[in-house]
Design a protein around this motif. Structure first.
Motif, short mmCIF file in Angstrom:
data_model
loop_
_atom_site.label_atom_id
_atom_site.label_comp_id
_atom_site.label_asym_id
_atom_site.label_seq_id
_atom_site.Cartn_x
_atom_site.Cartn_y
_atom_site.Cartn_z
N GLY A 142 0.74 -1.24 -0.05
CA GLY A 142 -0.09 -0.09 -0.10
C GLY A 142 0.91 1.26 -0.01
O GLY A 142 2.10 1.13 0.26
N GLU A 160 -3.16 2.34 9.73
CA GLU A 160 -2.98 1.54 8.50
C GLU A 160 -3.74 0.12 8.96
O GLU A 160 -4.36 -0.46 8.01
CB GLU A 160 -1.48 1.34 8.34
N HIS A 176 -7.56 0.94 8.37
CA HIS A 176 -7.53 1.34 6.95
C HIS A 176 -7.60 -0.20 5.96
O HIS A 176 -8.48 -0.42 5.24
CB HIS A 176 -6.14 2.23 6.38
N SER A 188 -10.67 -2.00 6.28
CA SER A 188 -11.86 -1.39 5.74
C SER A 188 -11.78 -1.71 4.31
O SER A 188 -12.68 -1.80 3.26
CB SER A 188 -11.83 0.10 5.71
N HIS A 247 -12.81 -5.42 3.76
CA HIS A 247 -14.39 -5.57 3.93
C HIS A 247 -15.02 -4.97 2.64
O HIS A 247 -15.76 -5.53 2.38
CB HIS A 247 -15.01 -5.12 5.28
N ASP A 248 -14.13 -3.96 2.26
CA ASP A 248 -14.78 -3.15 1.02
C ASP A 248 -14.82 -4.22 -0.33
O ASP A 248 -15.73 -3.87 -1.19
CB ASP A 248 -14.29 -1.93 0.75
N ARG A 271 -6.59 -5.85 -5.41
CA ARG A 271 -6.11 -4.84 -4.47
C ARG A 271 -4.62 -4.77 -4.12
O ARG A 271 -4.17 -5.69 -4.00
CB ARG A 271 -6.84 -5.05 -3.21
N ARG A 272 -3.92 -3.61 -4.14
CA ARG A 272 -2.75 -3.53 -3.93
C ARG A 272 -1.90 -4.37 -4.62
O ARG A 272 -0.64 -4.92 -4.48
CB ARG A 272 -2.39 -3.61 -2.45
N VAL A 308 -17.69 3.84 8.33
CA VAL A 308 -18.92 2.93 8.23
C VAL A 308 -20.09 3.50 7.71
O VAL A 308 -20.95 3.03 6.67
CB VAL A 308 -19.20 2.22 9.69
N GLN A 353 -19.51 4.40 3.88
CA GLN A 353 -19.89 3.34 3.25
C GLN A 353 -21.09 2.89 2.95
O GLN A 353 -21.46 2.37 1.98
CB GLN A 353 -18.91 2.26 3.82
N PHE A 371 -7.38 13.93 -2.37
CA PHE A 371 -7.38 12.42 -2.68
C PHE A 371 -8.46 11.89 -3.24
O PHE A 371 -8.16 11.17 -4.11
CB PHE A 371 -6.95 11.93 -1.24
N GLN A 372 -9.55 12.46 -2.91
CA GLN A 372 -10.75 11.74 -3.56
C GLN A 372 -10.89 12.40 -4.97
O GLN A 372 -11.28 11.39 -5.80
CB GLN A 372 -12.19 11.98 -2.71
N ASP A 405 -8.36 10.18 -6.83
CA ASP A 405 -8.97 8.97 -6.89
C ASP A 405 -9.93 8.69 -8.10
O ASP A 405 -9.77 7.52 -8.96
CB ASP A 405 -9.62 8.54 -5.80
N LYS A 419 -5.52 -2.09 -8.57
CA LYS A 419 -6.94 -2.25 -8.50
C LYS A 419 -7.74 -2.07 -9.69
O LYS A 419 -7.18 -1.38 -10.68
CB LYS A 419 -7.61 -1.52 -7.28
N ARG A 452 -0.34 11.82 -8.07
CA ARG A 452 0.00 10.42 -7.86
C ARG A 452 -0.70 9.49 -9.10
O ARG A 452 -1.53 10.20 -9.76
CB ARG A 452 -0.54 9.59 -6.72
C1 GRG Z 1 -16.00 -1.59 4.82
C2 GRG Z 1 -16.41 -0.01 6.85
C3 GRG Z 1 -15.93 -0.30 5.34
C4 GRG Z 1 -15.35 0.94 4.73
C5 GRG Z 1 -14.91 0.79 3.16
C6 GRG Z 1 -11.98 2.05 2.32
C7 GRG Z 1 -13.43 2.10 1.96
C8 GRG Z 1 -14.46 2.09 2.95
C9 GRG Z 1 -13.60 1.90 0.60
C10 GRG Z 1 -12.62 1.75 -0.34
C11 GRG Z 1 -13.07 2.02 -1.60
C12 GRG Z 1 -12.45 3.33 -1.88
C13 GRG Z 1 -12.23 3.73 -3.17
C14 GRG Z 1 -12.47 4.26 -1.13
C15 GRG Z 1 -12.35 5.59 -0.93
C16 GRG Z 1 -10.52 5.83 -1.53
C17 GRG Z 1 -9.69 4.89 -0.65
C18 GRG Z 1 -9.96 4.71 0.76
C19 GRG Z 1 -8.79 4.30 -1.64
C20 GRG Z 1 -7.84 3.23 -0.87
O1 GRG Z 1 -6.91 4.17 -0.26
P1 GRG Z 1 -5.12 4.14 -0.83
O2 GRG Z 1 -5.38 4.57 -2.10
O3 GRG Z 1 -4.84 2.57 -0.72
O4 GRG Z 1 -4.56 4.90 -0.13
P2 GRG Z 1 -3.53 1.89 -0.36
O5 GRG Z 1 -3.84 0.39 -0.77
O6 GRG Z 1 -2.45 2.69 -1.04
O7 GRG Z 1 -3.57 1.93 1.24
#
Ligand code: GRG
Length: 298
Positions: free
Chosen positions: A50, A80, A83, A86, A89-90, A101-102, A158, A161, A221-222, A225, A239, A296
């Motif tokens: 990650g 971490e 994170h 999450s 589970h996501d 993932r990763r 949560v 999500q 960040f969003q 993304d 991903k 990024r």
């Molecule tokens: C299951 C409670 C629950 C929550 C899930 C984290 C999340 C909420 C969903 C992931 C999907 C997503 C695209 C979320 C928004 C952006 C995000 C958190 C991306 C992942 O984070 P990075 O890019 O990941 O920092 P790495 O793998 O680099 O740590």
């Protein structure tokens, strides 16, 4: 950003990543009570490559308030862990149903659904064990537990999500989009900065500066993304690309268009860096990180 700033962030982030990864490794040895299959699944996801953005935020926030990396490391590992839980589970079929993932098969693809759920559960609880045991003094540990629990809980991660999965928002609804991301992504960024500030014994002005920076960084960040999702290539991102735009989910480029989204992200980075003024001359890492998030490719 200058080339030297990029270079120094690269150096810094590699060193920091190494120390975070060593600590995460040590935290997940477990005793004999932990079944080997569960241990493997936990370590598979947690030690996967990650970006370690949230733990870096913890350490950089502590540094910006003149705290030490050593004191902040348990908090960096705890965020971490939450994170990674999450993400595991996501990725499950009942949620976003992802298989990459990763850069690796998702936890449930590699280890089965039940073990993946349990790996997430174990990481979530381990985070609070680490904070409660390893942050000193105990009063700061309690504050850190409360901050992380709130950010990961029903009104933030949560809740965001749940609203995202419910998908009840109409196209073009920027307010709803920002509300979801503030809770799903922004809350963990803010908590990371707050934990770093808490372990460093920051004052109110330092907390406020980090909050103003973090609010904007979460949005940057969003936006990036979403832009990566539109433009990105799955191999670089580790991903699936195009999944949000393809499913008709609310995204920044979907609402604002690509050009305005890029412009918005650049403006937010400028504002985020300006907010760090009270922390100078110790805010270089956080500024470099904001530029990294903007530029990024994964
Ligand atoms: C299951 C409670 C629950 C929550 C899930 C984290 C999340 C909420 C969903 C992931 C999907 C997503 C695209 C979320 C928004 C952006 C995000 C958190 C991306 C992942 O984070 P990075 O890019 O990941 O920092 P790495 O793998 O680099 O740590």
């Amino acid at each position: 950003m200058t080339e030297s700033a990029v270079f120094s962030l690269d150096c810094y982030s590699q060193q920091v990543r190494d120390s975070i990864d060593r600590a995460l490794d040590a935290y997940t040895i477990f005793d004999r009570g932990c079944p080997a299959k569960l241990r493997e699944a936990i370590r598979y996801s947690l030690l996967a490559p990650g970006k370690r953005l949230r733990p870096m935020l913890v350490l950089m926030a502590a540094e910006s308030c003149q705290g030490t990396t050593e004191a902040a490391l348990p908090a960096a590992c705890a965020v971490e862990m939450v994170h990674t839980y999450s993400l595991i589970h996501d990725d499950l079929p009942a949620m976003d149903d992802d298989d990459l993932r990763r850069g690796l098969p998702t936890c449930h693809k590699a280890h089965g659904e039940a073990v993946a759920i349990l790996a997430g559960d174990a990481l979530l609880t381990l985070a609070f064990e680490v904070l409660a045991r390893d942050i000193r003094p105990a009063s700061t540990a309690a504050e850190c537990c409360a901050v992380l629990a709130r950010a990961a809980g029903a009104s933030e991660l949560v809740g965001g999500q749940a609203d995202d999965l419910a998908g009840e928002f109409s196209a073009g609804d920027l307010e709803s989009l920002e509300s979801i991301h503030r809770r799903k992504t922004g809350a963990m960024f803010l908590a990371s900065l707050q934990l770093g500030a808490l372990v460093a014994g920051a004052n109110a002005e330092q907390h406020e500066a980090l909050h103003e920076y973090g609010r904007r960084l979460g949005l940057v960040f969003q936006i990036t993304d979403d832009l990566l999702d539109v433009r990105g290539d799955a191999a670089a991102m580790g991903k699936r690309a195009g999944k949000d735009s393809g499913r008709g989910k609310l995204t920044f480029p979907g609402i604002l268009g690509v050009e305005k989204s890029v412009h918005q992200a650049e403006t937010l980075v400028r504002e985020a860096c300006a907010a760090l003024e009270p922390l100078e001359p110790h805010a270089g890492g956080l500024k470099a990180l904001a530029h990294y998030v903007l530029q990024r490719n994964h």
